[in-house]
Design an enzyme around this catalytic site. Structure first.
Site, PDB file in Angstrom:
ATOM      1  N   ARG A  12       0.820  -1.211   0.000  1.00 61.52           N
ATOM      2  CA  ARG A  12       0.000   0.000   0.000  1.00 61.52           C
ATOM      3  C   ARG A  12       0.853   1.259   0.000  1.00 61.52           C
ATOM      4  NH1 ARG A  12      -4.140   0.272   4.675  1.00 61.52           N
ATOM      5  NH2 ARG A  12      -2.235   0.057   5.898  1.00 61.52           N
ATOM      6  N   ASP A 100      10.984   2.305   6.196  1.00 64.04           N
ATOM      7  CA  ASP A 100       9.712   2.347   6.912  1.00 64.04           C
ATOM      8  C   ASP A 100       9.909   1.963   8.374  1.00 64.04           C
ATOM      9  OD1 ASP A 100      10.382  -0.244   6.132  1.00 64.04           O
ATOM     10  OD2 ASP A 100       8.305  -0.846   5.711  1.00 64.04           O
ATOM     11  N   THR A 169      -9.656 -19.288  13.552  1.00 61.51           N
ATOM     12  CA  THR A 169      -9.595 -19.951  14.857  1.00 61.51           C
ATOM     13  C   THR A 169      -9.992 -21.425  14.771  1.00 61.51           C
ATOM     14  OG1 THR A 169     -11.889 -19.352  15.412  1.00 61.51           O
ATOM     15  CG2 THR A 169     -10.148 -17.775  15.999  1.00 61.51           C
TER      16      THR A 169
END
Length: 241
Positions: A12, A100, A169
């Site tokens: 992104r 970053d 899960t």
């Protein structure tokens, strides 16, 4: 003066427009969609200065510079440094540390002066440990769930996780969902285990990155969505209000 901040990751591109430190607008686009036409359509028109940092392929940076040149905007690329104020890069070759992550650590030092572990959950998951004195002590890097899933698809026959939708899960009841659930469980327990180890050693934990919100909620930890942009603003000498 209006300042445009851009953090371009592997997946992104995030941007934020500030005027005298006050955030005016922000946005996100997928890196795969970045081209000059898309930048012209999506980025703000009235910009005085562009500050950007990128870990994406070189052509993305060239595209940003071309956009700024076309708009006659002053353009400054931020890169990883050996030291910024009291934060000291712990890598033997400082430029190998992703910019970053470096910017996230700079911002983390503004949030706390305690020993801190910055966990960035994006395409890759990174742990960066910083002492209370500002010494970067090292890192862990591991693939995120999406990269693990891509590796399974690439290197294993008859596994397709592209269209699988799962409850991570629960064990999957078909090969694709089982693989995707397994990757998500690896991330869940890998991140959770390292976080607990860091906390036991006295580190404060800060999470950022596109996949970190769910992990932060599960572990009851602070999620700072724009930590990298905050660090970018600090290095550029800007203040966010």
């Amino acid at each position: 003066m209006t300042d445009l901040l851009i953090d371009c990751g592997n997946t992104r591109l995030k941007w934020r427009l500030q005027e005298q430190g006050v955030v005016q607008r922000s946005g996100v686009m997928l890196v795969r969609d970045v081209n000059l036409t898309q930048l012209q359509a999506c980025l703000p028109d009235k910009v005085g200065v562009l500050y950007w940092a990128s870990v994406a392929v070189v052509k993305i940076g060239l595209c940003l510079e071309a956009w700024a040149q076309q708009k006659n905007i002053s353009c400054h690329q931020m890169t990883t440094q050996h030291q910024w104020q009291d934060l000291r890069n712990g890598y033997e070759q400082p430029q190998q540390l992703g910019v970053d992550r470096w910017l996230a650590m700079i911002a983390a030092r503004q949030h706390t002066r305690r020993a801190v572990c910055v966990v960035d959950c994006g395409s890759a998951i990174t742990f960066d440990y910083v002492s209370a004195e500002g010494q970067h002590e090292g890192s862990y890097i591991m693939p995120g769930a999406r990269l693990m899933g891509q590796a399974l698809v690439r290197d294993t026959a008859q596994i397709n996780v592209i269209h699988a939708v799962v409850d991570s899960t629960e064990p999957g009841t078909a090969t694709g969902p089982a693989a995707l659930a397994g990757c998500q469980q690896m991330v869940h327990y890998g991140v959770g285990g390292l976080v607990k180890d860091a906390q036991a050693l006295g580190y404060e934990i800060l999470l950022c990155g596109g996949d970190a919100m769910a992990i932060a909620e599960e572990l009851d930890l602070p999620y700072l969505e724009e930590l990298v942009l905050d660090g970018l603003a600090r290095v550029a000498g800007l203040v966010k209000h």
